[in-house]
Design an enzyme around this catalytic site. Structure first.
Site, PDB file in Angstrom:
ATOM      1  N   SER A 247     -17.080   3.155   7.705  1.00  0.00           N
ATOM      2  CA  SER A 247     -16.965   4.433   8.419  1.00  0.00           C
ATOM      3  C   SER A 247     -18.181   4.788   9.265  1.00  0.00           C
ATOM      4  CB  SER A 247     -16.694   5.569   7.440  1.00  0.00           C
ATOM      5  OG  SER A 247     -15.346   5.514   7.046  1.00  0.00           O
TER       6      SER A 247
ATOM      7  N   LYS B 200     -17.451   5.121  12.824  1.00  0.00           N
ATOM      8  CA  LYS B 200     -16.845   6.332  13.389  1.00  0.00           C
ATOM      9  C   LYS B 200     -17.826   7.114  14.269  1.00  0.00           C
ATOM     10  CE  LYS B 200     -13.711   6.615   9.435  1.00  0.00           C
ATOM     11  NZ  LYS B 200     -13.436   7.234   8.126  1.00  0.00           N
TER      12      LYS B 200
ATOM     13  N   TYR C 269      -8.745   0.342  14.652  1.00  0.00           N
ATOM     14  CA  TYR C 269      -9.469   1.045  13.584  1.00  0.00           C
ATOM     15  C   TYR C 269      -9.981   0.073  12.511  1.00  0.00           C
ATOM     16  CZ  TYR C 269     -10.320   3.914   9.478  1.00  0.00           C
ATOM     17  OH  TYR C 269     -10.902   4.461   8.374  1.00  0.00           O
TER      18      TYR C 269
ATOM     19  N   TYR D  18     -18.169  13.325   4.076  1.00  0.00           N
ATOM     20  CA  TYR D  18     -16.910  13.811   3.476  1.00  0.00           C
ATOM     21  C   TYR D  18     -17.140  15.049   2.607  1.00  0.00           C
ATOM     22  CZ  TYR D  18     -16.382   9.097   4.992  1.00  0.00           C
ATOM     23  OH  TYR D  18     -16.446   7.965   5.733  1.00  0.00           O
TER      24      TYR D  18
ATOM     25  N   VAL E  66     -17.877   3.085   3.252  1.00  0.00           N
ATOM     26  CA  VAL E  66     -17.604   2.549   1.914  1.00  0.00           C
ATOM     27  C   VAL E  66     -18.152   1.129   1.701  1.00  0.00           C
ATOM     28  CG1 VAL E  66     -15.609   4.013   1.329  1.00  0.00           C
ATOM     29  CG2 VAL E  66     -15.235   1.830   2.500  1.00  0.00           C
TER      30      VAL E  66
HETATM   31  N1  GLN Z   1     -12.049   1.254   6.312  1.00  0.00           N
HETATM   32  C1  GLN Z   1     -12.186   2.302   5.350  1.00  0.00           C
HETATM   33  C2  GLN Z   1     -10.863   3.008   5.182  1.00  0.00           C
HETATM   34  O1  GLN Z   1     -10.164   3.137   6.140  1.00  0.00           O
HETATM   35  C3  GLN Z   1     -13.244   3.259   5.831  1.00  0.00           C
HETATM   36  C4  GLN Z   1     -13.471   4.382   4.867  1.00  0.00           C
HETATM   37  C5  GLN Z   1     -14.920   4.733   4.703  1.00  0.00           C
HETATM   38  O2  GLN Z   1     -15.838   3.972   4.984  1.00  0.00           O
HETATM   39  N2  GLN Z   1     -15.151   5.903   4.165  1.00  0.00           N
HETATM   40  O3  GLN Z   1     -10.495   3.430   4.126  1.00  0.00           O
END
Ligand code: GLN
Length: 306
Positions: free
Chosen positions: A66, A69, A189, A242, A260
């Site tokens: 993420s 992003k 994505y 988050y 993650v």
């Molecule tokens: N690729 C992970 C997902 O879509 C990204 C989530 C994350 O890093 N928080 O669940």
């Protein structure tokens, strides 16, 4: 006061390394990530002027997940300006990053660009503006001045188990909030999440966020405007970790974006960018030791936006 950053990072790495893998759990819902050994810890920083410091596994590439992003948001803001906010909100979600609940209440408009739904909506907007996966890699390579690649195994692993992300994308599509084909949007994505970079590369690449939008490499113009850079930092502080964003503001006090894969990028506006990595996660999906390390960094240097 000048801070000896190399000494600070070495001290934090010496404290954290023996703890690596002892608390938290490596993300297991993406099979290719579950295989990453938990006992890693690394961190790196780059100052506004280009001074670098690093310790531990700072040069080991990991799945940025993420954290990507942050960069797709930057691209989308650059391409679309304020029109971007017609389909994506700017409020903390207070929910896990992959939650479906809010999306139904809010008719397919994701709360912010950093939860999965928001990032999927951004991928859709980027595709609609002709952006390609290759161009995203080119941006990342240009920002850190080293060739950057996707991890094809991680991308395939996410595609084959990304049930929640398919649900989020289909849900938005059902509300007429995605223009492109769901499979194409998710392919973009999943690949952005599967970019592999090290702490040092990420600290460099995010450098424009402590330089009022100017490219981390001198002489290459601006990545984004000063206004956008300030706003991206604001979103990182309020939404970048988050449902732990309030806690992060409280105990670290820096704009952060986590993934993650266990990485977290943090910004000290006007001063430096920092990246820490340790794969085992806490209950919110943020690196357990990464959070602890950032807390130590803020406490020992006094660097915080508050
Ligand atoms: N690729 C992970 C997902 O879509 C990204 C989530 C994350 O890093 N928080 O669940």
């Amino acid at each position: 006061m000048t801070i000896d950053f190399q000494a600070v990072l070495e001290r934090i790495a010496a404290e954290m390394t023996p703890l690596a893998g002892r608390s938290g759990t490596v993300a297991s819902y993406i099979p290719a990530l579950a295989r990453v050994p938990a006992a890693h810890f690394g961190l790196a920083l780059r100052t506004r002027e280009g001074l670098e410091a690093s310790a531990g596994d700072a040069n080991v590439p990991f799945s940025i997940q993420s954290i990507s992003k942050l960069f797709t948001l930057t691209l989308a803001m650059r391409r679309m300006g304020d029109d971007l906010w017609e389909r994506i909100g700017r409020e903390p979600s207070g929910n896990p990053f992959n939650s479906l609940v809010q999306l139904e209440y809010e008719q397919g408009k994701p709360r912010n660009p950093f939860i999965n739904a928001g990032a999927i909506a951004i991928a859709d907007r980027l595709l609609g503006h002709g952006e390609t996966k290759a161009e995203l890699l080119q941006l990342m390579s240009d920002l850190c001045d080293e060739p950057i690649e996707f991890d094809a195994e991680v991308a395939a692993s996410e595609a084959s188990t990304g049930y929640r992300n398919f649900a989020l994308a289909n849900f938005m599509k059902s509300f007429g909030k995605l223009d492109n084909d769901v499979d194409d949007v998710l392919d973009f994505y999943f690949h952005q999440c599967a970019i592999r970079m090290s702490c040092l590369q990420l600290a460099r690449a995010a450098g424009f966020l402590c330089r009022d939008g100017a490219h981390p490499q001198d002489g290459r113009g601006e990545v984004t405007s000063e206004r956008h850079a300030r706003r991206i930092n604001a979103l990182m502080l309020t939404c970048g970790t988050y449902d732990a964003a309030g806690d992060v503001a409280f105990s670290i006090g820096l704009p952060c974006k986590s993934g993650v894969g266990g990485g977290i990028v943090a910004v000290v506006p006007d001063q430096l960018t920092l990246c820490v990595w340790s794969p085992a996660l806490d209950a919110s999906g943020n690196s357990y030791l990464g959070m602890l390390a950032l807390e130590r960094f803020a406490a020992s240097t006094g660097l915080s936006i508050f």
